[in-house]
Write an enzyme that holds these catalytic residues in place. Structure first.
Site, mmCIF file in Angstrom:
data_model
loop_
_atom_site.group_PDB
_atom_site.id
_atom_site.type_symbol
_atom_site.label_atom_id
_atom_site.label_comp_id
_atom_site.label_asym_id
_atom_site.label_seq_id
_atom_site.Cartn_x
_atom_site.Cartn_y
_atom_site.Cartn_z
ATOM 1 N N GLU A 484 15.898 -17.974 -21.670
ATOM 2 C CA GLU A 484 14.972 -17.837 -20.534
ATOM 3 C C GLU A 484 13.888 -18.905 -20.582
ATOM 4 O O GLU A 484 13.476 -19.435 -19.545
ATOM 5 C CB GLU A 484 14.357 -16.438 -20.504
ATOM 6 C CG GLU A 484 15.367 -15.302 -20.369
ATOM 7 C CD GLU A 484 16.334 -15.460 -19.209
ATOM 8 O OE1 GLU A 484 15.984 -16.151 -18.221
ATOM 9 O OE2 GLU A 484 17.448 -14.927 -19.274
ATOM 10 N N ASP A 548 21.798 -21.841 -22.009
ATOM 11 C CA ASP A 548 22.589 -21.358 -23.152
ATOM 12 C C ASP A 548 22.494 -22.327 -24.325
ATOM 13 O O ASP A 548 22.263 -21.925 -25.470
ATOM 14 C CB ASP A 548 24.060 -21.200 -22.751
ATOM 15 C CG ASP A 548 24.333 -19.933 -21.953
ATOM 16 O OD1 ASP A 548 23.477 -19.027 -21.968
ATOM 17 O OD2 ASP A 548 25.403 -19.851 -21.323
#
Length: 647
Positions: A484, A548
């Site tokens: 995030e 990711d």
């Protein structure tokens, strides 16, 4: 970390995902009421059951006013006998309104009143949003919408599979019209009218990839300028019906779409437009109507499009529906039972550790100038964090819920949410507002808020348990946190400054280097196959892939820093694995996942996330520390010579 999930016959340097998840994949077939089954789904099912237990108790014997409200909503949803008795009667008022409409010049009046009263959106979306140039302001926004298929490409692609799906869609719409009482011949004609109108709208709709660029979705116009785009739709009348008559400007997100919409309003037969409106009405409420509507809706949208074998049990559907409708009412009691203060406090420490690791990562980048690094650090310093649940719960006191009116309850909540959203226009942004309910197994970053958000639902095993091995925690929730945070610096988030405004804070040379690195990821992920002949869209998934990859690196660094601070060993094995190996296994097992071929194809077109296999393998093959941890050699699949790296 699940030792039983590991397939030790696989080589982690050849296919890490198979090594980490091989036995799990064999032993966890997709349940018949699911289209995808993975660790996220397992936790969601667990949370859902806890939530169901609370909802059932509230429906049977509520102890508070709030429990009475969400208990009645759940009870109404669960009353299948009532739904079957009512049939389509609950939506007859809006269908009658549509039937009586015959003047295309009064379409604005029709849409404004039906949307406000019944909670149904037609053709386009109207709501509030943050101004890209001043994130403290809430402005009105008009956006493309109005399609019954999942994406514009379903209407435009000419391959055999797409053509067949369109035929099946028309057959589904036809059956829905027959259920409403039309003759098969009339229903078939109406369904073709629906497809023709939606195809015209799809042709003018902006693609999901194009919408990722902030400049593409920002067109501030006066109401007069918006009117010029659609001369046959009276915006003043529509806005007055929506209680927004004083609005002077609006962001028209997709101007070309509204030009195409005007052409349909001007040229389509009035009966064709009525068919379109009737279809979207029954489609909106089908999951809450009698069994024939529920089953037909399932047959197309779940079985045909996604490959689901059986209908999800009613208790699961109603639990999820109640959470969506009254999530911050339900969430208060759920959090009190399932998210202790100690878990929240420890999560704060983890976030701090990840922020420190990201700051060091930025300082060490060899491709970024000092000038841009200073600006990147300013953005990181400005991150706001929301953990577990909102500081202030939403007030649902104005929502009327009746135990014997399931459709009315849906309409009440929709109208409440619509009015609440529109009431924000012209007012300061609420920085503390949440976009997910507390039991949700997910997390998110908002570029216009520059905040990271972690609902209590994901702060549970296997993602997070503050009492267990740090390597496993950092590989699970640590990577989620890093993911995030990295979104603030992906292809989209990186265009927003620390205050959430779209502003280029990069030097031109650094931005060029950044785009060269993201292009590497686009090409790499576009080569990953998720179904026969169906690859990922590297441009659509770029932001998530960047997050990711960056999240994995940042979490790994945070783990190593944490072990060093505690003078803990980086070589001591637990269950035969070093801390680094346990970290990567924990990460990999988060993405253990089986899914239907139909679901894989659907998500490849609509989901900005890669599939589980490539979220795991794509990330580790770009991180040399993985290869070192498992003794891989350069040139093996999981340790390529030319790996991609952004952060």
């Amino acid at each position: 970390m699940d030792l039983s999930a590991i397939d030790t016959t696989a080589d982690p340097c050849t296919d890490f995902y198979k090594y980490a998840c091989g036995n799990w994949l064999k032993n966890n077939p997709i349940p018949s009421d699911q289209v995808r089954w993975g660790r996220f789904n397992e936790l969601s099912e667990y949370n859902n059951y806890l939530l169901y237990s609370e909802l059932k108790a509230a429906a049977d014997a509520p102890k508070t006013t709030l429990q009475k409200k969400y208990g009645d909503y759940f009870a109404a949803c669960m009353n299948a006998d009532l739904a079957n008795k009512l049939g389509a009667k609950p939506i007859e008022p809006v269908l009658k309104t549509i039937a009586e409409w015959n003047d295309r010049k009064k379409l604005a009046t029709l849409l404004g009143t039906t949307e406000d009263k019944y909670g149904v959106d037609y053709f386009f979306g109207f709501g509030s949003g943050q101004d890209q140039k001043d994130s403290t302001k809430q402005i009105g926004e008009l956006d493309q919408a109005g399609l019954g298929l999942p994406d514009r490409d379903y209407y435009l692609n000419s391959d055999e599979r797409s053509r067949k799906l369109r035929e099946q869609y028309v057959a589904h719409v036809t059956k829905m019209f027959v259920l409403l009482g039309d003759t098969p011949e009339q229903a078939a004609k109406e369904a073709q009218s629906v497809l023709a109108i939606e195809t015209a709208l799809a042709e003018a709709s902006m693609s999901r990839v194009d919408r990722r660029t902030p400049a593409n979705v920002y067109h501030i116009k006066t109401i007069a300028e918006a009117q010029a785009l659609t001369p046959d739709f009276d915006w003043k009348v529509y806005l007055a019906a929506k209680k927004q008559g004083s609005l002077t400007t609006v962001n028209v997100i997709a101007p070309e779409f509204f030009k195409a919409l005007n052409h349909q309003i001007d040229t389509a037969d009035v009966n064709a437009l009525k068919s379109y409106l009737r279809w979207h009405t029954v489609h909106r409420f089908a999951p809450n109507l009698s069994d024939p509507y529920v089953e037909e809706n399932f047959n197309f949208y779940a079985a045909t499009l996604a490959g689901q074998k059986e209908q999800t049990p009613r208790w699961k559907r109603c639990t999820a529906a109640t959470d969506r409708a009254l999530g911050e009412a339900v969430g208060q009691d759920w959090v009190a039972k399932n998210f202790p203060p100690a878990a929240k406090d420890n999560m704060e420490k983890l976030v701090t550790a990840l922020e420190k690791a990201l700051a060091e990562d930025i300082r060490q980048l060899d491709w970024m100038s000092e000038e841009t690094k200073v600006e990147a650090q300013k953005k990181l310093d400005a991150f706001r964090r929301n953990i577990g649940y909102p500081e202030k719960w939403r007030d649902y006191s104005s929502v009327t819920i009746k135990r014997e009116d399931p459709i009315g309850n849906v309409q009440q909540v929709a109208a409440f949410n619509d009015r609440r959203d529109l009431a924000k226009i012209g007012k300061p942004v609420d920085e503390k507002e949440w976009g997910m309910t507390p039991p949700t197994v997910n997390a998110y970053y908002r570029p216009s808020m520059n905040d990271i958000n972690f609902p209590a639902g994901i702060l549970q095993p296997p993602f997070y348990d503050f009492k267990i091995d740090p390597a496993v925690n950092f590989g699970g929730i640590g990577v989620v946190i890093g993911h995030e945070m990295t979104h603030g610096f992906d292809d989209q988030g990186s265009q927003f400054d620390p205050q959430g405004n779209v502003r280029m804070w990069w030097t031109a040379d650094d931005r060029k280097k950044f785009e060269e690195r993201t292009d590497c990821e686009v090409k790499e992920y576009s080569g990953f196959e998720v179904a026969p002949g169906q690859n990922l869209n590297g441009k659509l998934t770029l932001g998530e892939n960047t997050a990711d990859n960056g999240g994995l690196r940042i979490a790994y660094k945070a783990l190593m820093d944490s072990l060093a601070e505690q003078n803990a060993s980086t070589t001591e094995k637990i269950d035969g694995y070093t801390p680094a190996q346990r970290f990567f296994l924990s990460f990999g097992q988060v993405w253990c996942q089986n899914q239907t071929e139909q679901s894989a194809r659907l998500r490849a077109k609509t989901d900005p996330h890669s599939s589980g296999e490539w979220r795991a393998n794509g990330s580790v093959q770009n991180f040399d520390e993985f290869g070192k941890a498992f003794g891989c050699k350069v040139g093996q699949p999981m340790m390529p010579a030319n790996a991609c790296r952004v952060w």
